[in-house]
Design a protein around this motif. Structure first.
Motif, PDB file in Angstrom:
ATOM      1  N   LEU A 129      11.664  18.413 -42.361  1.00 48.15           N
ATOM      2  CA  LEU A 129      10.358  17.769 -42.201  1.00 48.15           C
ATOM      3  C   LEU A 129       9.283  18.538 -42.966  1.00 48.15           C
ATOM      4  O   LEU A 129       8.457  17.960 -43.679  1.00 48.15           O
ATOM      5  CB  LEU A 129      10.012  17.726 -40.706  1.00 48.15           C
ATOM      6  N   ALA A 130       9.325  19.868 -42.853  1.00 50.76           N
ATOM      7  CA  ALA A 130       8.311  20.694 -43.515  1.00 50.76           C
ATOM      8  C   ALA A 130       8.432  20.603 -45.037  1.00 50.76           C
ATOM      9  O   ALA A 130       7.433  20.508 -45.744  1.00 50.76           O
ATOM     10  CB  ALA A 130       8.440  22.143 -43.062  1.00 50.76           C
ATOM     11  N   PHE A 131       9.670  20.600 -45.553  1.00 51.04           N
ATOM     12  CA  PHE A 131       9.852  20.471 -47.001  1.00 51.04           C
ATOM     13  C   PHE A 131       9.265  19.149 -47.498  1.00 51.04           C
ATOM     14  O   PHE A 131       8.590  19.100 -48.530  1.00 51.04           O
ATOM     15  CB  PHE A 131      11.341  20.554 -47.363  1.00 51.04           C
ATOM     16  N   VAL A 190      12.812  22.027 -40.479  1.00 50.70           N
ATOM     17  CA  VAL A 190      12.612  22.585 -41.815  1.00 50.70           C
ATOM     18  C   VAL A 190      12.634  21.459 -42.862  1.00 50.70           C
ATOM     19  O   VAL A 190      11.859  21.485 -43.826  1.00 50.70           O
ATOM     20  CB  VAL A 190      13.620  23.711 -42.118  1.00 50.70           C
ATOM     21  N   GLU A 196       6.896  17.446 -46.175  1.00 52.61           N
ATOM     22  CA  GLU A 196       5.438  17.493 -46.088  1.00 52.61           C
ATOM     23  C   GLU A 196       4.840  18.309 -47.229  1.00 52.61           C
ATOM     24  O   GLU A 196       3.805  17.950 -47.785  1.00 52.61           O
ATOM     25  CB  GLU A 196       5.010  18.074 -44.734  1.00 52.61           C
TER      26      GLU A 196
END
Lengths: 324, 290
Positions: free
Chosen positions: A120-122, A118, A124
């Protein structure tokens, strides 16, 4: 023991020796290198607080690095705010973003691999937004005007930048050491080792994790703001790219996660090794990173407590390794 | 503002891309379901497979679809070896260590490819690369249709393998109850390695299906793997059907949001889904309760 929990005198000694380096008449390339190592060390110190002590493995510390960097750059370029104020604002906003991401993910009960994903996704999402939004300069990036003056946080001498970076790293070293000696540090380690047990013993797990991620983000944001001030240019890939998430994590893990000196040692070792590789292999792109990858695997395999762990065999078993 | 025909075409295009996403996600979800690890090297391994297809084409003029027969066993062996001799021993059975080892592998592979092939973006020229198939008023890309068919075929084969063969049963046994499987005489380390090999084999097929209509550079896998993570989380970690449906769905979302928001912001749609699913329902839409 000495290296794992270094006394304050040792920390001050190390910092004094490092502070003397620019006085040796080093060329600018060497000072560039040392400054960069310190920026990575600082970012890694931020990672280490939540990841090393608290066991919350973030793969997205670029989010905080980037917010720190862009905040100070945008405030200066778009709103004419003083660079030092911008620097402070970058740290504050970085910390706030850490708090928000932490609140969302910890309240949702995300741990281990899920927390890594999560974060990592933030990072990105922020990267894509920064690449598209007009305020960040979009894909063209943002340029801070060159105007050398101490009031603008710009210095003709690279040594001054080095000392500022060292002062920040030093402050975090001492802060870390103080945290180790206080309840907060003990709570963090307890959560890392066994969250359920820590909760059962009355630790306010959510509050401690949120404090840790906010402080962690603030430190990494400071690294980002410092980077922006030194290079005076940012784009989305620099500020929010996965490279810095990986660098921050590597510095801490390789030096010794959950130790005061780990990130500084890790950043120095890695980039020293990277430079040697580049000298040996010539101008082959990515070759230094190949070495980082190998070192990471070797460290996990043979020195699970980092390079510092190799020198501190004495307290084996004092702190069991974490279980997933 | 958009005619139904354009939206419909975007949906179909999304389904075709989504099928290959599903195949990539299939490898990831399989490894997660059995080993309970998130393989961060998945994207880098996909890039490696794409370069393998590319190199076979450039060096020996092997057609990308034919190269499936070569690259798939090669990547099965590579995956088997990586799990058996690197990831397994290096991580001492600790989840966070596995995360770090696969991250290390991904850095190593990605930059190794960068050192060998440099950062140029490359494509392969095949005579059928731009062929289209007419379906009513729509023109569909032939390589993408083959990608759709190939991905579905692999998913079915994999499912049959898991249900019908002894090895498949052993894999499912290990996934459900590792200790029990060990007591029944199943060699868990071997099964782990086989599963990892199967995950890599899926990547090899995906790479071959992608190459006629896509490009390759050392970082290309990253974009795919984040999408694959989203699919796996959406479909439920470890669920084969979930990966397939999730892949098709995400392909559609990407295609339609790309049409409405533009290419670069279109990706935001995927990440927002990813974050929302993780925050609200981390077991996925099809996943069992953790």
């Amino acid at each position: 023991m000495l290296l794992r929990h270094p006394p304050f005198a040792l920390l001050i000694g190390i910092l004094t020796v490092l502070a003397g380096l620019p006085l040796l008449g080093l060329p600018n390339t060497a000072l560039n290198f040392l400054f960069f190592v310190l920026v990575i060390a600082l970012a890694g110190q931020g990672w280490n607080l939540a990841g090393g002590y608290g066991g919350q493995f973030s793969f997205g510390h670029a989010a905080f690095f980037g917010v720190g960097a862009y905040t100070t750059a945008i405030l200066q370029v778009r709103y004419g705010v003083n660079a030092w104020l911008g620097f402070g604002a970058g740290i504050a906003l970085g910390s706030f973003v850490g708090f928000v991401i932490g609140s969302l993910s910890f309240r949702a009960g995300l741990r281990g691999s899920y927390f890594a994903l999560v974060t990592l996704a933030f990072a990105e999402v922020l990267r894509i937004l920064a690449n598209a939004a007009p305020i960040t300069g979009g894909a063209a990036g943002i340029l801070i005007k060159l105007d050398v003056a101490p009031a603008n946080f710009q210095f003709a001498s690279r040594a001054v930048f080095f000392w500022i970076a060292l002062a920040l790293v030093g402050a975090v070293l001492i802060l870390n050491r103080m945290i180790e000696q206080r309840r907060f540090g003990a709570y963090l380690v307890a959560i890392r080792e066994n969250e359920a047990a820590a909760r059962a013993l009355g630790v306010n797990v959510l509050a401690v994790k949120l404090q840790a991620i906010s402080l962690s983000a603030a430190i990494t944001a400071a690294a980002g703001a410092l980077y922006a001030q030194y290079f005076l240019y940012l784009d989305a890939a620099i500020a929010f790219g996965p490279w810095i998430s990986v660098e921050a994590l590597l510095a801490a893990i390789i030096g010794g996660a959950g130790t005061v000196l780990g990130p500084l040692l890790g950043a120095g070792l890695l980039h020293g090794l990277g430079e040697i590789t580049k000298l040996a292999a010539g101008r082959v792109p990515g070759i230094d990173l190949v070495v980082y990858g190998i070192v990471l695997i070797l460290v996990v395999a043979f020195a699970p407590r980092g390079v510092i762990g190799l020198f501190t065999k004495g307290d084996k078993g004092g702190e069991p390794t974490s279980h997933g | 503002m958009y005619s139904p025909a354009i939206i419909f075409e975007a949906v179909l295009n999304g389904l075709m891309t989504g099928a290959v996403y599903a195949l990539i996600a299939l490898g990831l979800t399989l490894v997660y379901g059995v080993l309970h690890i998130i393989n961060f090297a998945h994207g880098a391994l996909l890039t490696a497979a794409m370069f393998a297809v590319f190199a076979l084409h450039v060096a020996f003029r092997v057609d990308p679809y034919v190269s499936i027969l070569i690259v798939t066993p090669l990547f099965f062996a590579l995956g088997y070896g990586l799990q058996r001799f690197v990831i397994g021993p290096a991580s001492h059975g600790d989840d966070q260590n596995i995360l770090l080892v696969t991250l290390g592998l991904s850095i190593l592979i990605e930059n190794g490819l960068l050192a060998i092939f440099r950062s140029d973006t490359r494509t392969i020229d095949v005579p059928y690369g731009f062929n289209v198939v007419e379906v009513g008023p729509l023109l569909l890309s032939q390589p993408k249709l083959i990608g759709l068919a190939g991905s579905v075929a692999v998913a079915i084969l994999l499912w049959l393998f898991m249900v019908r063969t002894d090895t498949g049963k052993a894999i499912r046994a290990v996934a459900k109850e590792r200790l029990g499987a060990t007591l029944m005489g199943i060699d868990v380390a071997h099964i782990y390695a086989i599963t990892f090999g199967l995950g890599c084999a899926c990547l090899a097929v995906a790479a071959a299906l992608l190459m006629p209509s896509f490009y390759v550079n050392p970082r290309v896998g990253n974009a795919f793997v984040l999408v694959a993570f989203t699919i796996v989380v959406l479909g439920g970690m470890g669920s084969i059907a979930g990966a397939l449906i999730g892949g098709l769905f995400i392909g559609m979302v990407e295609s339609v949001s790309g049409l409405l928001l533009g290419e670069s912001l279109g990706q935001i749609g995927i990440f927002l889904i990813f974050i929302l699913v993780l925050l609200l329902r981390p077991t996925g839409l099809f996943g069992a309760k953790a």
